[in-house]
Scaffold this active site. Structure first.
Site, short mmCIF file in Angstrom:
data_model
loop_
_atom_site.label_atom_id
_atom_site.label_comp_id
_atom_site.label_asym_id
_atom_site.label_seq_id
_atom_site.Cartn_x
_atom_site.Cartn_y
_atom_site.Cartn_z
N SER A 76 -10.90 8.50 3.86
CA SER A 76 -11.89 8.38 2.69
C SER A 76 -13.33 8.12 3.27
CB SER A 76 -11.52 7.52 1.42
OG SER A 76 -10.48 7.90 1.05
N1 SAH Z 1 -6.87 5.39 2.34
C1 SAH Z 1 -6.51 6.38 3.35
C2 SAH Z 1 -7.14 7.80 3.09
C3 SAH Z 1 -5.44 8.49 2.53
S1 SAH Z 1 -5.66 10.15 2.12
C4 SAH Z 1 -7.56 6.04 4.59
O1 SAH Z 1 -8.35 5.17 4.49
O2 SAH Z 1 -7.39 6.60 5.48
C5 SAH Z 1 -4.27 10.31 1.24
C6 SAH Z 1 -2.94 9.71 1.83
O3 SAH Z 1 -2.07 9.82 0.67
C7 SAH Z 1 -2.53 10.70 2.76
O4 SAH Z 1 -2.03 10.20 4.02
C8 SAH Z 1 -1.31 11.52 1.78
O5 SAH Z 1 -0.19 11.56 2.84
C9 SAH Z 1 -0.76 10.01 1.13
N2 SAH Z 1 0.10 10.21 -0.05
C10 SAH Z 1 0.05 11.48 -0.69
N3 SAH Z 1 0.96 11.38 -1.79
C11 SAH Z 1 1.50 10.12 -1.53
C12 SAH Z 1 2.84 9.72 -2.28
N4 SAH Z 1 3.57 10.25 -3.22
N5 SAH Z 1 3.06 8.48 -1.72
C13 SAH Z 1 2.41 7.96 -0.63
N6 SAH Z 1 1.30 8.46 0.31
C14 SAH Z 1 1.00 9.65 -0.31
#
Ligand code: SAH
Length: 228
Positions: A76
């Site tokens: 993000s």
């Molecule tokens: N906060 C993270 C950004 C993550 S992007 C950072 O700082 O890097 C969102 C993430 O959510 C992705 O890696 C995606 O695979 C995950 N995601 C999507 N659906 C999900 C679910 N049901 N359970 C766990 N993770 C999930």
């Protein structure tokens, strides 16, 4: 001091330039846009964001944008991490559930500010990398597991705070169930292309919902999210 070794980040290049970039990120992208929680600013001044992206992208790690982290996912934008973390009102005593570990960057910021962080990531390769990065940095109050996070983490529930960093069509009911009375959840709610940063407080067993700013996240995929 002649001969003193330069401080180094693990396992990357010398830190001095990245520390300056981090300071500038905090001033220009966070303070100027109204992030005021001193502990959040301090944590984001400290966590080496460049070590959460692949080497070829490190020079852009402190820019005002998200960056790819593989598997079609993104780390993000710094401001989004700042505003979501500020909305959680962390004091240092909380047990936090994070859904969507991704790179582990937001996890590290939470680990600086809370007692304990349980983070769930659905893509195993990302979870493994996030775990390794956090471990190399010496965090001992963080647990990362691979699962569909829309079910929460029942064995570790309840949680004082919950942060979802992927876009949900609605507040996933199991997550609300795992929130303590008086607890707070922050998540993006909306359609896959645009969402509203949403704050859910648990008051008298009920949801008290308020809307913050607009945002754009990758999809929350799972039983109580979007279909894959
Ligand atoms: N906060 C993270 C950004 C993550 S992007 C950072 O700082 O890097 C969102 C993430 O959510 C992705 O890696 C995606 O695979 C995950 N995601 C999507 N659906 C999900 C679910 N049901 N359970 C766990 N993770 C999930």
């Amino acid at each position: 001091m002649l001969g003193a070794p330069l401080p180094r980040d693990l396992p990357g290049p010398p830190t001095a330039r990245f520390a300056r970039e981090r300071e500038r990120m905090v001033e220009e992208q966070l303070v100027r846009r109204g992030i005021t929680d001193a502990r959040v600013l301090e944590a984001m001044r400290k966590v080496p964001r460049h070590l959460f992206v692949e080497e070829a992208l490190r020079d852009r790690a402190y820019g005002d944008h998200p960056l790819p982290i593989g598997e079609g996912q993104t780390i993000s934008q710094p401001y989004i991490v700042g505003i979501m973390t500020q909305l959680l009102h962390l004091t240092g005593t909380e047990k936090v559930l994070e859904i969507g570990s991704g790179s582990g960057y937001q996890t590290a910021v939470l680990a600086e500010l809370a007692r304990r962080v349980c983070s769930v990531e659905r893509i195993a390769s990302l979870a493994a990398r996030a775990r390794a990065t956090l471990e190399a940095m010496g965090y001992t109050n963080v647990w990362v597991r691979t699962a569909d996070g829309t079910f929460g983490w029942p064995d570790e529930a309840p949680f004082d705070r919950i942060l979802v960093s992927a876009a949900a069509p609605a507040v996933p009911e199991p997550l609300f169930d795992q929130l303590v009375e008086g607890g707070r959840m922050v998540l993006p709610v909306g359609d896959p292309f645009a969402q509203t940063l949403t704050v859910v407080d648990r008051v008298g067993g009920e949801k008290k919902i308020s809307a913050d700013s607009g945002c754009v996240f990758v999809k929350l995929i799972g039983k109580y999210g979007w279909e894959a």
